[in-house]
Design a protein around this motif. Structure first.
Motif, PDB file in Angstrom:
ATOM      1  N   ASP A   1      48.409  -8.560  60.544  1.00  0.00           N
ATOM      2  CA  ASP A   1      48.743  -7.284  61.174  1.00  0.00           C
ATOM      3  C   ASP A   1      47.498  -6.649  61.790  1.00  0.00           C
ATOM      4  OD1 ASP A   1      51.439  -7.434  60.426  1.00  0.00           O
ATOM      5  OD2 ASP A   1      51.028  -6.519  58.476  1.00  0.00           O
ATOM      6  N   ILE A   2      46.384  -6.717  61.060  1.00  0.00           N
ATOM      7  CA  ILE A   2      45.126  -6.172  61.572  1.00  0.00           C
ATOM      8  C   ILE A   2      44.681  -6.947  62.803  1.00  0.00           C
ATOM      9  CG2 ILE A   2      42.677  -5.788  61.045  1.00  0.00           C
ATOM     10  CD1 ILE A   2      43.515  -5.305  58.131  1.00  0.00           C
ATOM     11  N   ASP A   3      44.806  -8.280  62.762  1.00  0.00           N
ATOM     12  CA  ASP A   3      44.456  -9.108  63.925  1.00  0.00           C
ATOM     13  C   ASP A   3      45.318  -8.746  65.128  1.00  0.00           C
ATOM     14  OD1 ASP A   3      42.412 -10.579  62.761  1.00  0.00           O
ATOM     15  OD2 ASP A   3      43.761 -12.142  62.016  1.00  0.00           O
ATOM     16  N   ARG A   4      46.605  -8.538  64.884  1.00  0.00           N
ATOM     17  CA  ARG A   4      47.530  -8.217  65.976  1.00  0.00           C
ATOM     18  C   ARG A   4      47.148  -6.894  66.635  1.00  0.00           C
ATOM     19  NH1 ARG A   4      53.657  -6.351  65.141  1.00  0.00           N
ATOM     20  NH2 ARG A   4      54.388  -6.399  67.285  1.00  0.00           N
ATOM     21  N   ALA A   5      46.873  -5.886  65.820  1.00  0.00           N
ATOM     22  CA  ALA A   5      46.487  -4.581  66.362  1.00  0.00           C
ATOM     23  C   ALA A   5      45.136  -4.677  67.065  1.00  0.00           C
ATOM     24  CB  ALA A   5      46.439  -3.546  65.242  1.00  0.00           C
ATOM     25  N   SER A   6      44.207  -5.438  66.494  1.00  0.00           N
ATOM     26  CA  SER A   6      42.885  -5.608  67.108  1.00  0.00           C
ATOM     27  C   SER A   6      42.994  -6.307  68.457  1.00  0.00           C
ATOM     28  CB  SER A   6      41.960  -6.401  66.178  1.00  0.00           C
ATOM     29  OG  SER A   6      41.685  -5.677  64.998  1.00  0.00           O
ATOM     30  N   SER A   7      43.898  -7.280  68.535  1.00  0.00           N
ATOM     31  CA  SER A   7      44.112  -8.006  69.791  1.00  0.00           C
ATOM     32  C   SER A   7      44.601  -7.061  70.881  1.00  0.00           C
ATOM     33  CB  SER A   7      45.118  -9.137  69.575  1.00  0.00           C
ATOM     34  OG  SER A   7      45.411  -9.787  70.779  1.00  0.00           O
ATOM     35  N   TRP A   8      45.524  -6.185  70.534  1.00  0.00           N
ATOM     36  CA  TRP A   8      46.011  -5.183  71.484  1.00  0.00           C
ATOM     37  C   TRP A   8      44.854  -4.315  71.964  1.00  0.00           C
ATOM     38  CZ3 TRP A   8      50.257  -3.028  73.954  1.00  0.00           C
ATOM     39  CH2 TRP A   8      51.463  -3.747  73.824  1.00  0.00           C
ATOM     40  N   PHE A   9      44.009  -3.890  71.036  1.00  0.00           N
ATOM     41  CA  PHE A   9      42.904  -3.002  71.390  1.00  0.00           C
ATOM     42  C   PHE A   9      41.900  -3.719  72.280  1.00  0.00           C
ATOM     43  CE2 PHE A   9      39.075  -0.510  70.937  1.00  0.00           C
ATOM     44  CZ  PHE A   9      39.545   0.798  70.910  1.00  0.00           C
ATOM     45  N   GLU A  10      41.592  -4.979  71.948  1.00  0.00           N
ATOM     46  CA  GLU A  10      40.616  -5.745  72.720  1.00  0.00           C
ATOM     47  C   GLU A  10      41.101  -6.010  74.144  1.00  0.00           C
ATOM     48  OE1 GLU A  10      39.877  -9.210  70.416  1.00  0.00           O
ATOM     49  OE2 GLU A  10      38.821  -8.118  68.828  1.00  0.00           O
ATOM     50  N   LYS A  11      42.396  -6.235  74.313  1.00  0.00           N
ATOM     51  CA  LYS A  11      42.946  -6.536  75.631  1.00  0.00           C
ATOM     52  C   LYS A  11      43.094  -5.291  76.499  1.00  0.00           C
ATOM     53  CE  LYS A  11      45.624 -10.597  74.198  1.00  0.00           C
ATOM     54  NZ  LYS A  11      46.984 -11.130  73.955  1.00  0.00           N
ATOM     55  N   ARG A  12      43.445  -4.186  75.878  1.00  0.00           N
ATOM     56  CA  ARG A  12      43.790  -2.992  76.656  1.00  0.00           C
ATOM     57  C   ARG A  12      42.852  -1.820  76.422  1.00  0.00           C
ATOM     58  NH1 ARG A  12      47.779  -6.094  75.224  1.00  0.00           N
ATOM     59  NH2 ARG A  12      49.452  -6.587  76.701  1.00  0.00           N
ATOM     60  N   GLY A  13      41.888  -1.983  75.523  1.00  0.00           N
ATOM     61  CA  GLY A  13      40.925  -0.923  75.280  1.00  0.00           C
ATOM     62  C   GLY A  13      41.568   0.340  74.748  1.00  0.00           C
ATOM     63  N   ALA A  14      41.021   1.461  75.152  1.00  0.00           N
ATOM     64  CA  ALA A  14      41.497   2.746  74.647  1.00  0.00           C
ATOM     65  C   ALA A  14      42.958   2.996  75.005  1.00  0.00           C
ATOM     66  CB  ALA A  14      40.623   3.871  75.197  1.00  0.00           C
ATOM     67  N   LEU A  15      43.415   2.412  76.123  1.00  0.00           N
ATOM     68  CA  LEU A  15      44.812   2.599  76.525  1.00  0.00           C
ATOM     69  C   LEU A  15      45.773   2.103  75.457  1.00  0.00           C
ATOM     70  CD1 LEU A  15      46.773   3.438  78.787  1.00  0.00           C
ATOM     71  CD2 LEU A  15      46.612   1.099  79.667  1.00  0.00           C
ATOM     72  N   ALA A  16      45.331   1.119  74.659  1.00  0.00           N
ATOM     73  CA  ALA A  16      46.185   0.575  73.595  1.00  0.00           C
ATOM     74  C   ALA A  16      46.555   1.648  72.583  1.00  0.00           C
ATOM     75  CB  ALA A  16      45.489  -0.586  72.899  1.00  0.00           C
ATOM     76  N   VAL A  17      45.648   2.598  72.366  1.00  0.00           N
ATOM     77  CA  VAL A  17      45.929   3.670  71.408  1.00  0.00           C
ATOM     78  C   VAL A  17      47.138   4.471  71.870  1.00  0.00           C
ATOM     79  CG1 VAL A  17      45.031   5.792  70.365  1.00  0.00           C
ATOM     80  CG2 VAL A  17      43.533   3.804  70.643  1.00  0.00           C
TER      81      VAL A  17
END
Length: 200
Positions: A97-113
């Motif tokens: 779950d942490i990897d999945r959320a981190s992947s979203w953040f890494e791909k989309r940056g702050a917009l992922a939030v």
């Protein structure tokens, strides 16, 4: 569970909504999809307002995002994964779950939030990689608030739009909700049993 949520909203009002949405972020099995629509429905009898529900729900949700943000901010990612592997079963959080959320953040940056605040399952978890990546607190709060306000507005409107039909639907949903909640408890206990006994 629905009766407990409704009793808190009906007896405490906005403070109850803020409390429930705070808990929902820290303990995801408590769903905003139940909390906010019911609060929206309550606005149809005049005891609450849609704007008040949106503000209370947003405040509670943003405050609930902060513990996870600071968890990521102060603890290294590998340590978090170790903790998730060891204790995450109690909170339904795994290293994946942490990897999945981190992947979203890494791909989309702050917009992922912002985006993830609109996606069930990632709404809470996205706060962890934001903390891990040392995202500045002010942008984090602004994007979390914006995404949460939109999510809360949609759910509030859905509950209010049902009007009197909500209570009629609730008569059918109550028996189902007990079955669903019982299933959730059984699944949760099985998940813990699997992680504790089978996999260990």
């Amino acid at each position: 569970m629905t009766d407990w949520i409704q009793s808190i909203i009906e007896s405490v009002g906005y403070a109850g909504i803020a409390f429930l949405t705070f808990i929902e972020n820290v303990f995801p099995p408590l769903p905003s999809e139940v909390i906010i629509p019911f609060a929206g429905y309550v606005t149809t009898n005049g005891s609450l307002t849609i704007i008040g529900v949106i503000i209370a729900g947003t405040i509670g949700s943003v405050l609930g995002a902060l513990p996870l943000y600071y968890l990521g901010y102060f603890i290294e990612e590998e340590q978090l994964k170790t903790l998730a592997d060891e204790y995450g079963k109690w909170f339904m959080i795994s290293p994946k779950d942490i990897d999945r959320a981190s992947s979203w953040f890494e791909k989309r940056g702050a917009l992922a939030v912002f985006v993830c605040r609109l996606i069930p399952g990632l709404r809470s978890l996205i706060s962890i990689p934001a903390g891990i990546q040392n995202m500045s607190l002010l942008p984090f709060l602004l994007l979390t608030t914006l995404g949460t306000a939109i999510w809360t507005s949609l759910l509030s409107w859905a509950g209010a739009s049902l009007g009197n039909n909500y209570s009629n639907i609730q008569n059918y949903l109550d028996p189902i909700s007990y079955v669903v909640f019982g299933g959730m408890i059984a699944w949760y206990l099985y998940h813990i049993f699997k992680k504790t006994v089978i996999e260990d």
